[in-house]
Enzyme design. Structure first.
Site, mmCIF file in Angstrom:
data_model
loop_
_atom_site.group_PDB
_atom_site.id
_atom_site.type_symbol
_atom_site.label_atom_id
_atom_site.label_comp_id
_atom_site.label_asym_id
_atom_site.label_seq_id
_atom_site.Cartn_x
_atom_site.Cartn_y
_atom_site.Cartn_z
ATOM 1 N N SER A 184 0.817 -1.216 0.000
ATOM 2 C CA SER A 184 0.000 0.000 0.000
ATOM 3 C C SER A 184 0.850 1.265 0.000
ATOM 4 C CB SER A 184 -0.935 0.003 1.208
ATOM 5 O OG SER A 184 -0.195 -0.054 2.424
ATOM 6 N N GLY B 250 7.555 -8.981 3.107
ATOM 7 C CA GLY B 250 6.867 -10.137 2.547
ATOM 8 C C GLY B 250 5.444 -10.302 3.002
ATOM 9 N N GLU C 248 11.220 -8.735 -4.519
ATOM 10 C CA GLU C 248 11.661 -7.498 -3.861
ATOM 11 C C GLU C 248 13.129 -7.580 -3.457
ATOM 12 O OE1 GLU C 248 7.472 -6.001 -1.796
ATOM 13 O OE2 GLU C 248 8.745 -7.434 -0.751
#
Length: 261
Positions: free
Chosen positions: A35, A103, A111
Protein backbone atom coordinates in the site's frame (compact mmCIF):
# COMPACT_ATOMS: atom_id res chain seq x y z
CA UNK A 1 -9.66 15.42 2.65
CA UNK A 2 -6.65 15.38 4.99
CA UNK A 3 -8.86 15.53 8.05
CA UNK A 4 -10.64 12.36 6.92
CA UNK A 5 -7.42 10.33 6.78
CA UNK A 6 -6.24 8.21 9.67
CA UNK A 7 -2.84 9.20 11.12
CA UNK A 8 -1.27 5.97 9.84
CA UNK A 9 -2.51 6.55 6.29
CA UNK A 10 -1.20 10.09 6.32
CA UNK A 11 2.15 8.87 7.65
CA UNK A 12 2.45 6.31 4.86
CA UNK A 13 1.52 8.80 2.21
CA UNK A 14 3.92 11.56 3.18
CA UNK A 15 6.76 9.02 3.39
CA UNK A 16 5.92 7.63 -0.03
CA UNK A 17 5.68 11.07 -1.60
CA UNK A 18 8.98 12.25 -0.11
CA UNK A 19 10.82 9.15 -1.26
CA UNK A 20 9.44 9.46 -4.78
CA UNK A 21 10.92 12.93 -4.97
CA UNK A 22 14.39 11.41 -4.52
CA UNK A 23 14.15 9.93 -8.01
CA UNK A 24 16.02 11.84 -10.68
CA UNK A 25 15.58 12.03 -14.43
CA UNK A 26 17.04 9.09 -16.32
CA UNK A 27 17.10 6.71 -13.36
CA UNK A 28 16.29 3.02 -13.44
CA UNK A 29 14.11 2.48 -10.39
CA UNK A 30 12.91 -0.62 -8.59
CA UNK A 31 9.24 -0.23 -7.69
CA UNK A 32 8.15 -1.92 -4.49
CA UNK A 33 4.93 -3.69 -3.62
CA UNK A 34 2.30 -2.85 -1.00
CA UNK A 35 0.00 0.00 0.00
CA UNK A 36 2.78 2.47 0.82
CA UNK A 37 4.70 1.59 -2.32
CA UNK A 38 1.55 2.06 -4.40
CA UNK A 39 1.36 5.69 -3.30
CA UNK A 40 5.00 6.09 -4.26
CA UNK A 41 4.30 4.69 -7.73
CA UNK A 42 1.37 7.09 -8.14
CA UNK A 43 3.57 10.02 -7.15
CA UNK A 44 6.18 8.98 -9.72
CA UNK A 45 3.39 8.80 -12.28
CA UNK A 46 2.45 12.38 -11.39
CA UNK A 47 6.03 13.47 -11.94
CA UNK A 48 6.14 11.69 -15.30
CA UNK A 49 2.99 13.50 -16.42
CA UNK A 50 3.65 16.92 -14.87
CA UNK A 51 7.43 17.27 -15.01
CA UNK A 52 8.29 15.08 -17.98
CA UNK A 53 10.34 12.83 -15.70
CA UNK A 54 11.88 10.02 -17.70
CA UNK A 55 12.58 6.83 -15.78
CA UNK A 56 12.51 3.09 -16.31
CA UNK A 57 10.64 1.21 -13.62
CA UNK A 58 11.33 -2.38 -12.61
CA UNK A 59 8.30 -3.67 -10.67
CA UNK A 60 8.55 -6.27 -7.91
CA UNK A 61 5.14 -7.84 -8.57
CA UNK A 62 2.50 -8.14 -11.24
CA UNK A 63 0.19 -5.74 -9.37
CA UNK A 64 2.92 -3.09 -9.16
CA UNK A 65 3.64 -3.54 -12.86
CA UNK A 66 -0.02 -2.97 -13.67
CA UNK A 67 -0.21 0.18 -11.54
CA UNK A 68 3.02 1.58 -12.99
CA UNK A 69 1.73 1.19 -16.54
CA UNK A 70 -1.58 2.78 -15.58
CA UNK A 71 0.14 5.94 -14.30
CA UNK A 72 2.44 6.24 -17.31
CA UNK A 73 5.74 4.82 -16.06
CA UNK A 74 7.84 2.91 -18.58
CA UNK A 75 8.07 -0.64 -17.26
CA UNK A 76 11.04 -2.89 -18.05
CA UNK A 77 12.29 -6.17 -16.66
CA UNK A 78 15.31 -6.41 -14.40
CA UNK A 79 17.17 -8.24 -17.14
CA UNK A 80 16.46 -5.37 -19.51
CA UNK A 81 17.52 -2.74 -16.97
CA UNK A 82 20.68 -4.62 -16.00
CA UNK A 83 21.34 -2.63 -12.83
CA UNK A 84 19.26 -0.09 -10.95
CA UNK A 85 20.05 3.31 -9.52
CA UNK A 86 17.51 3.01 -6.72
CA UNK A 87 14.79 0.79 -5.35
CA UNK A 88 11.98 2.24 -3.22
CA UNK A 89 9.91 -0.20 -1.22
CA UNK A 90 7.99 -0.55 2.02
CA UNK A 91 8.69 -2.77 5.03
CA UNK A 92 6.67 -4.65 7.60
CA UNK A 93 9.30 -4.00 10.28
CA UNK A 94 12.66 -2.26 10.50
CA UNK A 95 15.13 -1.93 13.36
CA UNK A 96 17.72 0.71 14.23
CA UNK A 97 20.29 -0.98 12.00
CA UNK A 98 17.81 -0.79 9.10
CA UNK A 99 17.39 -4.53 8.90
CA UNK A 100 13.93 -5.43 7.68
CA UNK A 101 11.15 -7.96 7.62
CA UNK A 102 9.32 -7.89 4.30
CA UNK A 103 6.87 -10.14 2.55
CA UNK A 104 3.52 -9.36 4.09
CA UNK A 105 2.27 -9.06 0.53
CA UNK A 106 4.05 -12.22 -0.59
CA UNK A 107 6.45 -10.47 -2.98
CA UNK A 108 9.67 -10.61 -0.94
CA UNK A 109 11.51 -12.89 -3.38
CA UNK A 110 11.29 -10.42 -6.27
CA UNK A 111 11.66 -7.50 -3.86
CA UNK A 112 14.94 -8.86 -2.53
CA UNK A 113 16.33 -9.60 -5.98
CA UNK A 114 15.48 -6.11 -7.21
CA UNK A 115 16.76 -4.39 -4.06
CA UNK A 116 20.12 -6.16 -4.17
CA UNK A 117 20.51 -5.21 -7.83
CA UNK A 118 20.36 -1.51 -6.92
CA UNK A 119 22.92 1.09 -5.96
CA UNK A 120 20.60 2.21 -3.18
CA UNK A 121 17.54 0.82 -1.41
CA UNK A 122 15.18 3.35 0.12
CA UNK A 123 12.54 2.06 2.52
CA UNK A 124 9.32 3.97 3.09
CA UNK A 125 7.33 3.33 6.25
CA UNK A 126 5.15 4.86 8.93
CA UNK A 127 6.77 5.32 12.33
CA UNK A 128 4.89 2.34 13.76
CA UNK A 129 6.99 -0.06 11.66
CA UNK A 130 10.12 0.68 13.68
CA UNK A 131 10.90 -1.97 16.32
CA UNK A 132 13.68 -2.53 18.80
CA UNK A 133 13.99 -6.19 17.77
CA UNK A 134 12.61 -7.83 14.66
CA UNK A 135 10.09 -10.64 14.93
CA UNK A 136 6.71 -9.37 16.11
CA UNK A 137 5.57 -9.44 12.46
CA UNK A 138 5.45 -13.03 11.13
CA UNK A 139 8.50 -13.81 9.01
CA UNK A 140 7.50 -14.91 5.47
CA UNK A 141 9.30 -17.84 3.94
CA UNK A 142 8.75 -18.64 0.27
CA UNK A 143 8.83 -22.39 -0.37
CA UNK A 144 8.25 -24.53 -3.44
CA UNK A 145 4.92 -26.42 -3.45
CA UNK A 146 6.55 -29.85 -3.89
CA UNK A 147 7.04 -31.39 -0.46
CA UNK A 148 6.15 -28.18 1.37
CA UNK A 149 5.05 -30.07 4.45
CA UNK A 150 8.48 -31.72 4.67
CA UNK A 151 10.07 -28.32 4.24
CA UNK A 152 7.87 -26.99 7.03
CA UNK A 153 8.95 -29.80 9.36
CA UNK A 154 12.62 -29.11 8.61
CA UNK A 155 12.12 -25.39 9.19
CA UNK A 156 10.49 -26.03 12.57
CA UNK A 157 13.44 -28.24 13.55
CA UNK A 158 15.81 -25.42 12.62
CA UNK A 159 13.80 -22.89 14.63
CA UNK A 160 14.21 -25.04 17.74
CA UNK A 161 17.94 -24.29 17.58
CA UNK A 162 17.61 -20.54 16.90
CA UNK A 163 17.38 -17.56 19.27
CA UNK A 164 13.65 -16.93 18.79
CA UNK A 165 10.71 -16.81 21.19
CA UNK A 166 8.24 -18.72 19.04
CA UNK A 167 8.55 -21.61 16.60
CA UNK A 168 5.04 -22.03 15.18
CA UNK A 169 4.53 -21.90 11.41
CA UNK A 170 1.48 -21.54 9.20
CA UNK A 171 0.87 -22.00 5.50
CA UNK A 172 -0.46 -18.71 4.13
CA UNK A 173 -3.91 -19.11 2.65
CA UNK A 174 -5.89 -17.24 0.02
CA UNK A 175 -9.40 -18.08 1.08
CA UNK A 176 -9.73 -21.85 1.01
CA UNK A 177 -6.58 -22.50 -1.04
CA UNK A 178 -2.88 -21.88 -0.43
CA UNK A 179 -1.58 -18.44 -1.36
CA UNK A 180 0.52 -18.56 -4.54
CA UNK A 181 3.31 -16.08 -5.26
CA UNK A 182 4.12 -14.60 -8.66
CA UNK A 183 6.73 -17.34 -9.00
CA UNK A 184 4.16 -20.09 -8.32
CA UNK A 185 5.35 -20.86 -4.80
CA UNK A 186 3.75 -21.03 -1.36
CA UNK A 187 4.53 -18.93 1.72
CA UNK A 188 5.09 -20.17 5.25
CA UNK A 189 4.60 -17.50 7.92
CA UNK A 190 6.90 -18.03 10.89
CA UNK A 191 5.50 -16.70 14.18
CA UNK A 192 8.74 -16.02 16.03
CA UNK A 193 7.74 -13.01 18.19
CA UNK A 194 11.40 -12.03 18.66
CA UNK A 195 14.47 -12.75 16.52
CA UNK A 196 17.66 -12.64 18.55
CA UNK A 197 20.09 -13.01 15.66
CA UNK A 198 18.46 -12.05 12.37
CA UNK A 199 21.63 -12.43 10.32
CA UNK A 200 22.19 -16.00 11.48
CA UNK A 201 18.54 -16.93 11.02
CA UNK A 202 18.47 -15.61 7.46
CA UNK A 203 21.49 -17.69 6.51
CA UNK A 204 20.27 -20.88 8.17
CA UNK A 205 16.72 -20.78 6.79
CA UNK A 206 17.96 -20.50 3.22
CA UNK A 207 19.88 -23.76 3.66
CA UNK A 208 16.71 -25.79 4.19
CA UNK A 209 15.75 -27.80 1.08
CA UNK A 210 12.59 -26.40 -0.45
CA UNK A 211 13.10 -22.88 0.86
CA UNK A 212 13.39 -20.32 -1.93
CA UNK A 213 13.91 -17.13 0.09
CA UNK A 214 13.15 -15.61 3.49
CA UNK A 215 11.77 -12.17 4.28
CA UNK A 216 14.76 -10.91 6.29
CA UNK A 217 16.56 -8.08 4.49
CA UNK A 218 19.95 -7.76 6.16
CA UNK A 219 22.43 -5.03 5.15
CA UNK A 220 20.34 -4.15 2.09
CA UNK A 221 18.56 -0.95 3.11
CA UNK A 222 20.57 2.28 2.74
CA UNK A 223 17.99 4.88 3.68
CA UNK A 224 14.61 4.89 5.42
CA UNK A 225 11.99 7.58 4.97
CA UNK A 226 9.65 7.57 7.96
CA UNK A 227 6.29 9.28 7.90
CA UNK A 228 4.38 10.53 10.95
CA UNK A 229 0.71 11.11 11.49
CA UNK A 230 1.19 14.88 11.78
CA UNK A 231 2.82 15.04 8.33
CA UNK A 232 6.44 15.13 9.47
CA UNK A 233 9.00 13.10 7.56
CA UNK A 234 12.26 11.76 8.95
CA UNK A 235 15.04 10.60 6.64
CA UNK A 236 17.76 8.33 8.03
CA UNK A 237 20.83 7.49 5.96
CA UNK A 238 22.80 4.58 7.40
CA UNK A 239 25.80 5.20 5.13
CA UNK A 240 26.11 8.88 6.01
CA UNK A 241 25.04 8.36 9.61
CA UNK A 242 22.61 11.26 9.32
CA UNK A 243 19.02 11.90 10.36
CA UNK A 244 16.95 14.77 8.94
CA UNK A 245 13.45 15.82 9.95
CA UNK A 246 11.22 17.80 7.62
CA UNK A 247 8.13 19.57 8.90
CA UNK A 248 4.84 19.41 6.95
CA UNK A 249 3.98 22.24 4.60
CA UNK A 250 1.55 24.89 5.84
CA UNK A 251 -1.06 23.70 3.38
CA UNK A 252 -0.90 20.14 2.12
CA UNK A 253 -4.49 19.42 1.16
CA UNK A 254 -3.45 18.94 -2.46
CA UNK A 255 -1.08 16.14 -1.46
CA UNK A 256 -3.96 13.89 -0.49
CA UNK A 257 -6.46 14.44 -3.26
CA UNK A 258 -5.63 11.12 -4.90
CA UNK A 259 -5.87 8.98 -1.80
CA UNK A 260 -9.29 7.70 -2.74
CA UNK A 261 -8.16 6.69 -6.23
Amino acid sequence: MTAEMSPIDRAKYVAARRAADLVQDGMRVGLGTGSTAAWMVRRLGERVQEEGLKIKGVPTSTRTAQLAREVGIEVVSLDQAGWLDMTIDGADEFDQEMNLIKGGGGAHLQEKIVATASDQMVVIADAGKEVETLGAFPLPLEVIPFGWQTTRTLVEEVLDTMDVLGTSTALRMDGDVPFVTDEGNHVLDLHLHRIGNARQLALVLNQVPGVVENGLFIDICDKVVIGYGDGRVEIRDINEGTTETEQPADSDENLFLDIAD
